[in-house]
Design an enzyme around this catalytic site. Structure first.
Site, PDB file in Angstrom:
ATOM      1  N   LYS A 179       2.577  -1.187   9.270  1.00  0.00           N
ATOM      2  CA  LYS A 179       3.796  -0.637   8.677  1.00  0.00           C
ATOM      3  C   LYS A 179       4.950  -0.772   9.650  1.00  0.00           C
ATOM      4  O   LYS A 179       4.787  -0.547  10.846  1.00  0.00           O
ATOM      5  CB  LYS A 179       3.595   0.842   8.341  1.00  0.00           C
ATOM      6  CG  LYS A 179       4.763   1.485   7.616  1.00  0.00           C
ATOM      7  CD  LYS A 179       4.912   2.943   7.958  1.00  0.00           C
ATOM      8  CE  LYS A 179       5.766   3.129   9.200  1.00  0.00           C
ATOM      9  NZ  LYS A 179       6.070   4.541   9.505  1.00  0.00           N
ATOM     10  N   HIS A 220      -7.477   9.838  -2.018  1.00  0.00           N
ATOM     11  CA  HIS A 220      -6.790   9.854  -0.727  1.00  0.00           C
ATOM     12  C   HIS A 220      -7.532  10.654   0.342  1.00  0.00           C
ATOM     13  O   HIS A 220      -7.415  10.356   1.538  1.00  0.00           O
ATOM     14  CB  HIS A 220      -5.378  10.430  -0.930  1.00  0.00           C
ATOM     15  CG  HIS A 220      -4.388  10.014   0.111  1.00  0.00           C
ATOM     16  ND1 HIS A 220      -3.039   9.955  -0.124  1.00  0.00           N
ATOM     17  CD2 HIS A 220      -4.543   9.622   1.400  1.00  0.00           C
ATOM     18  CE1 HIS A 220      -2.406   9.552   0.968  1.00  0.00           C
ATOM     19  NE2 HIS A 220      -3.295   9.346   1.909  1.00  0.00           N
ATOM     20  N   ASP A 223       0.839  -1.200   0.000  1.00  0.00           N
ATOM     21  CA  ASP A 223       0.000   0.000   0.000  1.00  0.00           C
ATOM     22  C   ASP A 223       0.873   1.249   0.000  1.00  0.00           C
ATOM     23  O   ASP A 223       1.577   1.530   0.971  1.00  0.00           O
ATOM     24  CB  ASP A 223      -0.906  -0.009   1.237  1.00  0.00           C
ATOM     25  CG  ASP A 223      -1.824   1.201   1.282  1.00  0.00           C
ATOM     26  OD1 ASP A 223      -2.968   1.102   0.815  1.00  0.00           O
ATOM     27  OD2 ASP A 223      -1.392   2.262   1.799  1.00  0.00           O
ATOM     28  N   LYS A 280      -2.752   5.895  -4.302  1.00  0.00           N
ATOM     29  CA  LYS A 280      -3.812   6.856  -4.011  1.00  0.00           C
ATOM     30  C   LYS A 280      -3.544   8.182  -4.720  1.00  0.00           C
ATOM     31  O   LYS A 280      -2.389   8.602  -4.857  1.00  0.00           O
ATOM     32  CB  LYS A 280      -3.915   7.115  -2.494  1.00  0.00           C
ATOM     33  CG  LYS A 280      -3.976   5.851  -1.659  1.00  0.00           C
ATOM     34  CD  LYS A 280      -3.926   6.163  -0.170  1.00  0.00           C
ATOM     35  CE  LYS A 280      -3.690   4.898   0.633  1.00  0.00           C
ATOM     36  NZ  LYS A 280      -2.280   4.452   0.586  1.00  0.00           N
ATOM     37  N   TYR A 318       2.981   9.766  -0.651  1.00  0.00           N
ATOM     38  CA  TYR A 318       4.075   9.164   0.124  1.00  0.00           C
ATOM     39  C   TYR A 318       5.415   9.389  -0.555  1.00  0.00           C
ATOM     40  O   TYR A 318       6.469   9.176   0.056  1.00  0.00           O
ATOM     41  CB  TYR A 318       3.862   7.661   0.313  1.00  0.00           C
ATOM     42  CG  TYR A 318       2.617   7.254   1.051  1.00  0.00           C
ATOM     43  CD1 TYR A 318       1.777   8.189   1.656  1.00  0.00           C
ATOM     44  CD2 TYR A 318       2.250   5.915   1.138  1.00  0.00           C
ATOM     45  CE1 TYR A 318       0.624   7.798   2.322  1.00  0.00           C
ATOM     46  CE2 TYR A 318       1.118   5.506   1.809  1.00  0.00           C
ATOM     47  CZ  TYR A 318       0.296   6.455   2.393  1.00  0.00           C
ATOM     48  OH  TYR A 318      -0.841   6.047   3.052  1.00  0.00           O
TER      49      TYR A 318
END
Length: 283
Positions: A228, A107, A44, A74, A49
């Protein structure tokens, strides 16, 4: 790796590896490479990011066939609106180095949501995106926007963990069979959560760590989880949760931890304007 069937008929691995806040200095490449090596098949990422390229490189270098790996990305607010979203989708595909993305999300629930969603629907029809969805949509935003969509989102990726179990949102989305994806499934390491007696007791009983108990709870609730970490041992342990099952009574005990709110409130006034003004991913 267990899968869940989405409302569009596509399967999604129920555990994904999240790369939020992992720098694009080789760290994302290393973390994703290790995740794939130990068995993750769902990664993901997001345009915001700033590490899509390293995700794509790690996937290519893994030696695992592309069709066996589920990739989520996203669209950022800067690229909302129909034409801007078309360019944003193309940019994500280019940075990932892929012909298609398995799941692509809006997002945030601000700005020209309807125009952006139309671009996602079009890209899905063209095969560039296999599934499309939303993120950070509260019941308020969901009820505002989704009835205007020509097609239903497959998932809504939101903050979700034992302290914020999204019960109202789940009720709102149930009729459309929209799945919850949990960001911050471990409460962003909230010390209070990790000191809950019920979780400590269950970790002792099952000889697991508290994070594993939380993830198992979320999977049994029917969520998709996106833990994560950049620590190899933690990346591995977050995946090692299929050898036990919580009882109905234990599930109820964890459900009772719900506080009904999280750390992030998408409904707070001015959030959309703030994000658009302060987080720019391109000129």
């Amino acid at each position: 790796m267990k899968k869940m069937i989405l409302n569009d008929g596509n399967g999604i691995p129920t555990i994904g590896f999240g790369v939020f806040q992992i720098p694009a200095d080789g760290s994302t490449y290393q973390a994703v490479s290790h995740a794939l090596k130990v068995g993750y098949r769902h990664i993901d990422t997001a345009a915001a990011y700033m590490n899509e390229a390293e995700v794509g490189q790690a996937v290519r270098d893994s030696g695992i066939p592309r069709e066996e790996i589920f990739i989520t990305s996203k669209l950022w607010l800067q690229d909302f609106g129909y034409e801007a979203a078309q360019k944003g989708i193309a940019t994500s595909l280019e940075k990932l180095g892929m012909d298609y993305i398995d799941l692509y999300l809006l997002h945030q629930p601000y700005s020209d949501v309807l125009g952006a969603w139309r671009a996602l629907e079009e890209a899905k029809a063209e095969g560039k995106l296999k599934s499309i969805g939303i993120s950070n949509m509260t019941p308020k935003f969901y009820q505002e926007f989704v009835p205007q969509f020509a097609s239903k989102p497959a998932v809504n990726q939101v903050e979700c963990n034992p302290y914020f179990q999204q019960k109202t949102l789940r009720e709102v989305m149930a009729a459309d069979d929209v799945k919850i994806e949990c960001w911050a499934p471990l409460g962003q390491g909230n010390p209070e959560l990790f000191q809950e007696p019920v979780l400590i007791d269950l970790a002792s009983k099952y000889k697991k760590d508290i994070g594993q108990i939380i993830l198992a709870f979320e999977l049994q609730e029917g969520f998709i989880v996106l833990p994560k970490s950049v620590t190899p041992s933690r990346i591995e342990s977050n995946l090692d949760i299929y050898d036990f099952e919580l009882t109905a009574e234990e599930m109820d005990a964890i459900r009772a931890l719900d506080k009904g709110k999280g750390k992030h409130d998408p409904d707070a006034p001015g959030i959309g304007d703030y994000l658009l003004a302060n987080y720019k991913i391109h000129d």
